[in-house]
Write a protein that holds these residues in place. Structure first.
Motif, PDB file in Angstrom:
ATOM      1  N   UNK A 144      -3.267  14.302 -20.411  1.00 60.61           N
ATOM      2  CA  UNK A 144      -4.168  13.666 -21.188  1.00 60.61           C
ATOM      3  C   UNK A 144      -3.725  12.255 -21.387  1.00 60.61           C
TER       4      UNK A 144
ATOM      5  N   UNK B 173      -6.178   9.007 -21.018  1.00 65.05           N
ATOM      6  CA  UNK B 173      -5.983   8.092 -22.303  1.00 65.05           C
ATOM      7  C   UNK B 173      -5.681   6.538 -21.663  1.00 65.05           C
TER       8      UNK B 173
ATOM      9  N   UNK C 142      -8.908   6.054 -19.343  1.00 63.01           N
ATOM     10  CA  UNK C 142     -10.497   5.683 -19.903  1.00 63.01           C
ATOM     11  C   UNK C 142     -10.414   4.908 -21.193  1.00 63.01           C
ATOM     12  N   UNK C 143      -9.360   4.775 -21.826  1.00 58.85           N
ATOM     13  CA  UNK C 143      -9.306   4.563 -23.348  1.00 58.85           C
ATOM     14  C   UNK C 143      -8.646   3.065 -23.342  1.00 58.85           C
TER      15      UNK C 143
ATOM     16  N   UNK D  96     -10.679  -0.172 -22.846  1.00 61.04           N
ATOM     17  CA  UNK D  96     -11.582  -0.652 -23.961  1.00 61.04           C
ATOM     18  C   UNK D  96     -10.917  -1.731 -24.994  1.00 61.04           C
TER      19      UNK D  96
ATOM     20  N   UNK E 228     -16.345  12.827 -22.841  1.00 55.39           N
ATOM     21  CA  UNK E 228     -16.127  11.278 -22.077  1.00 55.39           C
ATOM     22  C   UNK E 228     -17.666  11.093 -21.273  1.00 55.39           C
TER      23      UNK E 228
ATOM     24  N   UNK F  96     -14.802   7.269 -25.490  1.00 52.71           N
ATOM     25  CA  UNK F  96     -13.300   7.904 -25.025  1.00 52.71           C
ATOM     26  C   UNK F  96     -12.255   7.700 -26.216  1.00 52.71           C
ATOM     27  N   UNK F  97     -12.318   6.649 -26.980  1.00 49.98           N
ATOM     28  CA  UNK F  97     -10.882   6.526 -27.824  1.00 49.98           C
ATOM     29  C   UNK F  97     -10.887   7.796 -28.665  1.00 49.98           C
TER      30      UNK F  97
ATOM     31  N   UNK G 222      -9.902  11.201 -26.768  1.00 49.57           N
ATOM     32  CA  UNK G 222      -8.322  11.440 -26.290  1.00 49.57           C
ATOM     33  C   UNK G 222      -7.367  11.233 -27.140  1.00 49.57           C
ATOM     34  N   UNK G 223      -7.761  10.389 -28.303  1.00 45.77           N
ATOM     35  CA  UNK G 223      -6.741  10.225 -29.676  1.00 45.77           C
ATOM     36  C   UNK G 223      -6.468  11.649 -30.054  1.00 45.77           C
TER      37      UNK G 223
END
Lengths: 215, 247
Positions: free
Chosen positions: A69, A73, A76-77, A80, B175, B181-182, B185-186
């Protein structure tokens, strides 16, 4: 059912590419994990609460959440709001970061293992804080931590195929794409065997190292 | 933000699947840990040898590769596993191998005098194991098993790769569906952390009871996984709880 050596032959060139990527990820990831782990370990011993607390919280969080995960993260995150990295770079950073929280524990145990008398001797000689760490504590601690650090390198090797899930072409990534293209499964078996072939001698090496270094 | 409908159809069942996979794999892993761990201390060299091979093979294998292999390659040998069971058995087999080292180490750490006392009392091998060695080794096993259980919980995220709809799988669906996504996944990371925390709390309770059973008090340790070295790794002397033991 059926085992076709020709398929294995076809897979071999890509297998070696995959091995190269896996080892590359492992090498750089290891460097990150070792360096960052030491930073965490030292920060966790800091006298300042505002340094110690966040570091403990962050390392605990990273250690108790799945690497998979975390990779998602990072991949993909993070783009951003931060840098966007290639799958391999993301994988390396993820592996290094995740395992740095483990190596931090190893360093911590190693530093705790240095007898209190050594600290007192350094104080008695009125060595500065930096010198105490550099010439007294760390040289003794490093000796103890080499074998367990080696074990985490092996653990990292075994977790490295996870970077295939974000699209890096390590051993598993190559095997997967090859299998999908040719509708065969020999590649997966080859990779599975390869892991044991790499990991077992490595663990023997660590054991030998342990016998020599510890005591 | 993900829709509440999506949340109830995928995410909540995903949490449940993760819990299920963890429990099943832990059960399988525990059985293998004790089986292989005991076998590695056997009197017969052939039993030790076979158990040792199991340990080295599954410890050297990557859990993810094993899972892939069970899911994609095993069917060609005529064995089709449901994705969930492929995942559970891959995790159970791998973490069972790690666990066998904990069982072996803790049993080896029981003081020889205790075993000799059992011999002197004319206990059979099985009686000694059941009445003397295991009860004393058990409290030493609990803390490392806690670490291993957390490793296993983290390992369950892998089953999402072979299409088991656990919470990581749900996160990936979100997703793909919404590109948000933020938060997803958080939330995922926090959920895993909370589950790991719950496991640690439960195991602490178990440890307290186990230690009370042999008249000990648990050591004070901060944080949740302060003693690492769960996956068959060795830590520097003095820091491994399974090795030393209190007199």
């Amino acid at each position: 059912m059926s085992w076709d050596w020709n398929v294995v032959d076809d897979f071999m060139p890509r297998f070696w590419d995959g091995v190269l990527v896996t080892l590359q990820a492992l090498a750089v990831g290891t460097l990150i994990a070792f360096a960052l782990g030491l930073v965490w370990a030292l920060a966790q011993r800091s006298g300042r609460v505002w340094v110690r607390w966040p570091v403990v919280a962050v390392t605990e969080f990273i250690r108790n959440t799945p690497l998979l995960v975390q990779l998602f993260f990072l991949f993909y995150v993070v783009p951003n709001f931060g840098p966007s990295m290639s799958p391999l770079t993301t994988g390396i950073v993820g592996l290094g970061l995740h395992y740095s929280t483990y190596t931090a524990e190893v360093y911590r145990a190693g530093i705790d293992g240095v007898p209190a008398g050594q600290w007192e001797a350094a104080t008695a000689l009125s060595l500065s804080k930096g010198r105490t760490w550099r010439v007294v504590i760390l040289p003794q601690a490093i000796r103890r931590v080499v074998p367990p650090l080696g074990n985490y390198v092996i653990a990292m090797l075994k977790d490295s195929p996870m970077i295939a899930t974000i699209g890096a072409f390590d051993m598993l990534g190559e095997a997967q794409t090859f299998s999908n293209e040719t509708f065969t499964t020999e590649a997966l078996t080859v990779v599975g065997v390869a892991f044991i072939v790499i990991a077992y001698p490595a663990s023997l090496l660590i054991r030998a190292l342990e016998r020599r270094l510890v005591r | 933000m993900m829709s509440s409908e999506f949340f109830t159809t995928w995410f909540l069942p995903g949490i449940w699947v993760t819990v299920q996979v963890t429990v099943y794999a832990a059960a399988l892993g525990a059985a293998i840990s004790f089986g292989i761990g005991l076998a590695r201390g056997s009197r017969y060299w052939i039993v030790r040898f076979v158990a040792g091979i199991y340990f080295e093979v599954f410890r050297g294998m990557s859990a993810l590769v094993l899972m892939f292999w069970m899911f994609f390659a095993l069917p060609l040998f005529g064995w089709q596993l449901v994705p969930m069971w492929a995942g559970v058995s891959a995790l159970g087999l791998t973490y069972g191998a790690y666990g066998s080292e904990i069982v072996r180490g803790s049993l080896a750490a029981v003081s020889p005098a205790q075993k000799e006392a059992g011999v002197a009392l004319n206990f059979t091998r099985l009686q000694r194991l059941r009445l003397i060695e295991l009860p004393q080794a058990w409290p030493e096993m609990v803390p490392p098993f806690n670490n291993l259980l957390i490793e296993l919980l983290k390992g369950t995220a892998l089953v999402s790769v072979i299409t088991v709809a656990d919470m990581t799988f749900a996160g990936n669906l979100v997703r793909l569906g919404t590109n948000e996504t933020t938060p997803v996944y958080t939330l995922l990371l926090v959920l895993y952390f909370v589950l790991a925390f719950l496991i640690t709390r439960g195991m602490r309770l178990l440890e307290r009871r186990a230690k009370a059973g042999v008249g000990q008090r648990p050591e004070k340790t901060g944080g949740s996984t302060r003693t690492s070295g769960a996956r068959g790794e060795r830590l520097p002397a003095g820091s491994q709880s399974a090795a030393g033991g209190t007199a």
